[in-house]
Motif scaffolding. Structure first.
Motif, PDB file in Angstrom:
ATOM      1  N   ILE A   1       7.040 -38.025  37.543  1.00  0.00           N
ATOM      2  CA  ILE A   1       6.568 -36.723  37.059  1.00  0.00           C
ATOM      3  C   ILE A   1       6.384 -35.825  38.268  1.00  0.00           C
ATOM      4  O   ILE A   1       5.680 -36.187  39.221  1.00  0.00           O
ATOM      5  N   ALA A   2       6.966 -34.670  38.236  1.00  0.00           N
ATOM      6  CA  ALA A   2       6.768 -33.653  39.275  1.00  0.00           C
ATOM      7  C   ALA A   2       6.716 -32.309  38.566  1.00  0.00           C
ATOM      8  O   ALA A   2       7.751 -31.667  38.335  1.00  0.00           O
ATOM      9  N   GLU A   3       5.504 -31.910  38.173  1.00  0.00           N
ATOM     10  CA  GLU A   3       5.325 -30.691  37.384  1.00  0.00           C
ATOM     11  C   GLU A   3       4.510 -29.670  38.171  1.00  0.00           C
ATOM     12  O   GLU A   3       3.527 -30.004  38.830  1.00  0.00           O
ATOM     13  N   VAL A   4       4.922 -28.426  38.095  1.00  0.00           N
ATOM     14  CA  VAL A   4       4.165 -27.296  38.651  1.00  0.00           C
ATOM     15  C   VAL A   4       4.091 -26.235  37.559  1.00  0.00           C
ATOM     16  O   VAL A   4       5.097 -25.908  36.932  1.00  0.00           O
ATOM     17  N   TRP A   5       2.906 -25.689  37.325  1.00  0.00           N
ATOM     18  CA  TRP A   5       2.741 -24.710  36.264  1.00  0.00           C
ATOM     19  C   TRP A   5       1.585 -23.762  36.571  1.00  0.00           C
ATOM     20  O   TRP A   5       0.774 -24.003  37.465  1.00  0.00           O
ATOM     21  N   GLU A   6       1.528 -22.693  35.840  1.00  0.00           N
ATOM     22  CA  GLU A   6       0.412 -21.756  35.878  1.00  0.00           C
ATOM     23  C   GLU A   6      -0.315 -21.810  34.542  1.00  0.00           C
ATOM     24  O   GLU A   6       0.322 -21.904  33.490  1.00  0.00           O
ATOM     25  N   GLN A   7      -1.626 -21.756  34.599  1.00  0.00           N
ATOM     26  CA  GLN A   7      -2.397 -21.748  33.370  1.00  0.00           C
ATOM     27  C   GLN A   7      -3.548 -20.766  33.478  1.00  0.00           C
ATOM     28  O   GLN A   7      -4.079 -20.522  34.570  1.00  0.00           O
TER      29      GLN A   7
ATOM     30  N   ALA B   1      -4.568 -33.191  33.481  1.00  0.00           N
ATOM     31  CA  ALA B   1      -4.433 -32.295  34.629  1.00  0.00           C
ATOM     32  C   ALA B   1      -4.828 -30.868  34.257  1.00  0.00           C
ATOM     33  O   ALA B   1      -5.520 -30.175  35.016  1.00  0.00           O
ATOM     34  N   HIS B   2      -4.401 -30.426  33.078  1.00  0.00           N
ATOM     35  CA  HIS B   2      -4.786 -29.095  32.602  1.00  0.00           C
ATOM     36  C   HIS B   2      -6.301 -28.997  32.439  1.00  0.00           C
ATOM     37  O   HIS B   2      -6.916 -27.988  32.824  1.00  0.00           O
ATOM     38  N   ARG B   3      -6.912 -30.033  31.868  1.00  0.00           N
ATOM     39  CA  ARG B   3      -8.348 -30.023  31.641  1.00  0.00           C
ATOM     40  C   ARG B   3      -9.117 -30.026  32.964  1.00  0.00           C
ATOM     41  O   ARG B   3     -10.135 -29.335  33.107  1.00  0.00           O
ATOM     42  N   GLU B   4      -8.631 -30.793  33.931  1.00  0.00           N
ATOM     43  CA  GLU B   4      -9.291 -30.837  35.234  1.00  0.00           C
ATOM     44  C   GLU B   4      -9.274 -29.465  35.914  1.00  0.00           C
ATOM     45  O   GLU B   4     -10.276 -29.032  36.489  1.00  0.00           O
ATOM     46  N   ILE B   5      -8.133 -28.783  35.846  1.00  0.00           N
ATOM     47  CA  ILE B   5      -8.049 -27.451  36.435  1.00  0.00           C
ATOM     48  C   ILE B   5      -8.980 -26.485  35.716  1.00  0.00           C
ATOM     49  O   ILE B   5      -9.674 -25.669  36.334  1.00  0.00           O
ATOM     50  N   ASP B   6      -9.014 -26.597  34.382  1.00  0.00           N
ATOM     51  CA  ASP B   6      -9.892 -25.721  33.607  1.00  0.00           C
ATOM     52  C   ASP B   6     -11.352 -25.934  33.993  1.00  0.00           C
ATOM     53  O   ASP B   6     -12.127 -24.980  34.122  1.00  0.00           O
TER      54      ASP B   6
ATOM     55  N   ALA C   1      -4.591 -20.093  37.363  1.00  0.00           N
ATOM     56  CA  ALA C   1      -4.648 -21.255  38.260  1.00  0.00           C
ATOM     57  C   ALA C   1      -3.274 -21.924  38.306  1.00  0.00           C
ATOM     58  O   ALA C   1      -2.538 -21.946  37.311  1.00  0.00           O
ATOM     59  N   VAL C   2      -2.933 -22.459  39.461  1.00  0.00           N
ATOM     60  CA  VAL C   2      -1.667 -23.179  39.638  1.00  0.00           C
ATOM     61  C   VAL C   2      -1.951 -24.675  39.578  1.00  0.00           C
ATOM     62  O   VAL C   2      -2.830 -25.183  40.285  1.00  0.00           O
ATOM     63  N   GLY C   3      -1.222 -25.358  38.726  1.00  0.00           N
ATOM     64  CA  GLY C   3      -1.401 -26.803  38.595  1.00  0.00           C
ATOM     65  C   GLY C   3      -0.200 -27.565  39.122  1.00  0.00           C
ATOM     66  O   GLY C   3       0.945 -27.112  39.012  1.00  0.00           O
ATOM     67  N   ARG C   4      -0.485 -28.700  39.703  1.00  0.00           N
ATOM     68  CA  ARG C   4       0.584 -29.576  40.212  1.00  0.00           C
ATOM     69  C   ARG C   4       0.260 -31.015  39.823  1.00  0.00           C
ATOM     70  O   ARG C   4      -0.881 -31.447  39.957  1.00  0.00           O
TER      71      ARG C   4
END
Length: 252
Positions: free
Chosen positions: A9-15, A156-161, A104-107
């Motif tokens: 898995i190698a994902e980068v996203w903005e949320q 990962a999304h929840r941790e960033i949130d 926020a930028v998530g990786r």
């Protein structure tokens, strides 16, 4: 049969991290007039008035003064200043909602590993071959990899949130406090106009209550004076708000 499948898995996203806060406050407006009674009240009457107000239902001691709550306000008498204060009060609840957001930028980089199972018989009973079992095991492993990948991404999304949430919440709270202050001030201005319109009615009710008590105080002060001077045939009647006091006093 068991097979092991792996996936990178190698994902980068903005949320968007969003927080909403609601604040509720009380807008209050008071309009008042003060009426100095001056030398209208002598010492005996003043003493009698305090006693009357203390015993009359509805009048409450507030510090050195006496207050009677009314519909839309209150009337207050201060023996020290000998002032009658009429106050019209209007209140209203004010609610505002404010929101703050941040990008926020998530990786997420990870290697996932899952196993899958497939079953077959050496005699290929049921028409299931070893190849069929392997294919089934691979499908099961892939499905488990899909589920695990979704779970990891959701985490990962929840941790960033959560990480950015406190900061965004503080911003939303600051906005809400500012907006509430402005809303309360604006509503208080409106209420002040309403209170000014209400002041006349509050004044009529308040003065009626106070002058009823004052009339009783005058009666008590006069009858106390008459008794202290040994007056004869002391007689007191009240009809329609008019107090009639009669007594005979030898002035020689």
């Amino acid at each position: 049969m068991r097979v092991t499948a792996t996936r990178e898995i190698a994902e980068v996203w903005e949320q968007q991290v969003r927080r909403q806060i609601q604040r509720t406050g009380q807008a209050v407006a008071e309009v008042r007039i003060r009426e100095p009674l001056g030398a209208m009240l002598g010492t005996p009457t003043l003493a009698a008035l305090a006693t009357v107000l203390a015993k009359t239902p509805g009048w409450e001691r507030q510090g050195d003064a006496y207050q009677h709550d009314l519909d839309g306000g209150y009337v207050r008498y201060d023996p020290g200043t000998r002032e009658l204060e009429i106050v019209a009060v209007r209140t209203a609840e004010v609610t505002v909602t404010a929101e703050a957001t941040a990008t926020a930028v998530g990786r997420l980089t990870d290697e996932l590993r899952e196993e899958g199972e497939g079953m077959y018989y050496d005699d290929e009973w049921g028409g299931v071959t070893e190849q069929d079992a392997r294919r089934s095991a691979q499908q099961h492993a892939a499905a488990r990899l899909d589920a695990t990948a979704r779970i990891r991404l959701n985490e990962a999304h929840r941790e960033i949130d959560e990480q950015r949430g406190a900061e965004v919440l503080a911003e939303a709270e600051g906005k809400a406090d500012t907006e509430l202050s402005a809303a309360v001030a604006a509503r208080s201005g409106q209420l002040r106009d309403e209170a000014a319109e209400r002041l006349t009615a509050v004044g009529i009710a308040g003065r009626n209550l106070f002058y009823q008590a004052l009339g009783t105080a005058y009666r008590d002060a006069i009858t106390a004076y008459a008794r202290s001077r040994g007056a004869d045939h002391l007689h007191c009647t009240e009809d329609g708000g008019v107090i009639d006091i009669e007594f005979e006093l030898d002035v020689n």
